[in-house]
Scaffold this motif. Sequence first.
Motif, short mmCIF file in Angstrom:
data_model
loop_
_atom_site.label_atom_id
_atom_site.label_comp_id
_atom_site.label_asym_id
_atom_site.label_seq_id
_atom_site.Cartn_x
_atom_site.Cartn_y
_atom_site.Cartn_z
N LEU A 155 23.10 -46.42 19.25
CA LEU A 155 23.24 -45.10 18.64
C LEU A 155 23.83 -45.13 17.24
O LEU A 155 23.32 -44.48 16.35
N ARG A 156 24.90 -45.88 17.04
CA ARG A 156 25.59 -45.91 15.74
C ARG A 156 25.97 -47.32 15.35
O ARG A 156 25.89 -48.22 16.17
N ASP A 157 26.44 -47.46 14.12
CA ASP A 157 26.91 -48.77 13.67
C ASP A 157 28.16 -49.20 14.43
O ASP A 157 28.90 -48.36 14.95
N PHE A 158 28.40 -50.51 14.43
CA PHE A 158 29.59 -51.05 15.06
C PHE A 158 30.81 -50.72 14.20
O PHE A 158 30.72 -50.62 13.00
N ASN A 159 31.97 -50.58 14.86
CA ASN A 159 33.25 -50.42 14.12
C ASN A 159 33.86 -51.78 13.91
O ASN A 159 33.84 -52.62 14.73
N LEU A 199 24.35 -30.95 5.23
CA LEU A 199 24.39 -29.58 4.79
C LEU A 199 25.75 -29.28 4.18
O LEU A 199 26.77 -29.66 4.76
N PRO A 200 25.78 -28.59 3.08
CA PRO A 200 27.07 -28.28 2.45
C PRO A 200 27.95 -27.43 3.36
O PRO A 200 27.48 -26.48 3.99
N GLY A 201 29.23 -27.78 3.46
CA GLY A 201 30.18 -27.01 4.25
C GLY A 201 30.21 -27.37 5.73
O GLY A 201 31.05 -26.87 6.47
N LEU A 202 29.32 -28.24 6.17
CA LEU A 202 29.27 -28.64 7.58
C LEU A 202 30.17 -29.86 7.77
O LEU A 202 30.10 -30.82 7.01
N GLU A 219 31.79 -33.33 9.00
CA GLU A 219 31.17 -34.61 9.29
C GLU A 219 31.06 -34.82 10.80
O GLU A 219 31.97 -34.49 11.55
N GLY A 220 29.94 -35.35 11.25
CA GLY A 220 29.74 -35.60 12.66
C GLY A 220 29.14 -34.42 13.42
O GLY A 220 28.85 -34.53 14.59
N VAL A 221 28.98 -33.27 12.76
CA VAL A 221 28.39 -32.10 13.41
C VAL A 221 26.89 -32.09 13.13
O VAL A 221 26.46 -32.21 11.99
N ILE A 222 26.11 -31.98 14.17
CA ILE A 222 24.65 -31.96 14.02
C ILE A 222 24.17 -30.54 14.28
O ILE A 222 24.33 -30.03 15.39
#
Length: 102
Positions: free
Chosen positions: A98-102, A1-4, A6-9
């Motif tokens: 849950l997420r990709d590896f770093n 969503l524009p203006g949101l 990163e990482g906020v759901i």
Amino acid sequence: LPGLAEGVIPIVPTRSQIRVGLPVASNGGRIEMKKSTIRRQQLPLTPAYVFTDYRSQGQTISNVIVDVTSPLTGSDLSLFNIYVSLSRSSGRDTIRILRDFN
């Protein structure tokens, strides 16, 4: 969503309604159906339980969601941390990463 950020759901409320008929006795003694609408609004959340890999040692957990990204504290996960987290499940079909590896 524009203006949101990163990482906020975003959590968007859901709304639903149901029409029901309730039997009600009238003055003349006959039963009539009184129609009413029930409206409901809720947040689509699922309760969950979280604990560290240290706390999970020695336990078998039916369904496991593992986050193997580096924590925000700046410390890295060791291979031991990842092994303990992934080995808590009763089988590979019940593990989700849950997420990709770093």
